[in-house]
Design a protein around this motif. Structure first.
Motif, mmCIF file in Angstrom:
data_model
loop_
_atom_site.group_PDB
_atom_site.id
_atom_site.type_symbol
_atom_site.label_atom_id
_atom_site.label_comp_id
_atom_site.label_asym_id
_atom_site.label_seq_id
_atom_site.Cartn_x
_atom_site.Cartn_y
_atom_site.Cartn_z
ATOM 1 N N ALA A 19 9.015 35.135 24.610
ATOM 2 C CA ALA A 19 10.309 35.182 25.283
ATOM 3 C C ALA A 19 11.049 33.901 24.949
ATOM 4 N N SER A 27 19.363 33.607 29.013
ATOM 5 C CA SER A 27 18.293 34.471 29.468
ATOM 6 C C SER A 27 18.501 34.818 30.938
ATOM 7 N N ARG A 157 12.515 37.617 22.538
ATOM 8 C CA ARG A 157 12.859 37.651 23.962
ATOM 9 C C ARG A 157 12.675 39.070 24.488
#
Length: 268
Positions: A19, A27, A157
């Motif tokens: 991620a 994010s 991600r």
């Protein structure tokens, strides 16, 4: 703009557990960050790849047509190989649904470079009736609109979505939008939002990344006519499962088989 497009690759990504954030992307790490965006989810496909999709009705997910095909063989994935993880974040989803039917636009060809028909609808096996997961409206990009946003997953991600609040429409090539939005493998099918009405409205779907000269750009499918045609196809098929013959193609890129416990990402 018509001479700018040199396609790099489709953006369906092997499943990965890394991620991260890239560039201007933010994010959506917490529940507060993600609130209102749970209708964007990860589409897990055949246990080996994923794309991004967005809920546009309680039982319909909008994504890219090329997500429905195996990159290596051109095989069309069966609906039972597709799962929608609404609002997938840190190992949990706001809702989990399988696919009952999936339709790709009839003009889409897996081995073609035309992005104008790279659009698909997935009918879920059960509607999502959850106050946290609200379908998004869709529409045309206003003529003078230049600023859009994207919410997407990608190979680096994969465990939570990221948002790029503002990116720009650089122009059009036919019915394809040319954008400077940041996308990568796994971002295929990600919704492109326009905000002029005050609420997010999907006006395009991420199809591919390309080069405009030396600059990396992204390509989006215009929703104007293709989405209406896909809805009509689903309605016309009734309870039948839609299938359409497609040419079998062989690609020169590689992918790693994977599952949710981990995978090796291989760039084409």
């Amino acid at each position: 703009m018509k001479t700018l497009i040199a396609l790099l690759a489709f953006l369906a990504a092997p499943l990965a557990l890394q991620a991260g954030e890239g560039g201007a992307l933010r994010s959506l790490t917490t529940g507060d960050d993600s609130r209102g965006w749970e209708g964007v989810g990860r589409l897990d496909i055949a246990g080996a790849s994923f794309c991004t999709g967005a809920l546009i009705a309680e039982n319909l997910v909008l994504t890219a047509a090329h997500c429905l095909y195996d990159k290596a063989t051109g095989r069309r994935f069966a609906p039972e190989e597709i799962e929608f993880l609404a609002g997938w974040r840190a190992g949990r989803a706001a809702a989990y649904r399988g696919a009952r039917r999936a339709v790709a636009h009839p003009d889409y060809l897996p081995d073609g470079e035309d992005r104008a028909s790279d659009l698909a609808l997935i009918e879920l096996d059960q509607p999502i009736r959850n106050s946290r997961v609200v379908p998004f409206a869709t529409g045309d990009l206003p003529f003078l609109a230049r600023e859009v946003g994207v919410v997407s997953y990608a190979h680096d991600r994969a465990e939570m979505p990221s948002m790029q609040n503002i990116c720009n429409v650089l122009g059009r090539s036919g019915a394809t939008l040319v954008l400077d939005c940041e996308v990568d493998f796994g971002s295929s099918g990600a919704p492109v939002f326009e905000f002029s009405t005050g609420a997010p409205r999907i006006v395009s779907v991420v199809s591919a990344k390309a080069f405009a000269g030396d600059a990396e750009v992204s390509l989006g499918t215009d929703l104007s006519a293709p989405l209406a045609e896909l809805r009509a196809m689903l309605a016309a098929e009734g309870d039948g499962v839609f299938t359409r013959a497609r040419p079998t193609v062989t690609r020169l890129d590689n992918g790693a088989a994977a599952n949710r416990t981990g995978a090796k990402f291989v760039r084409p």
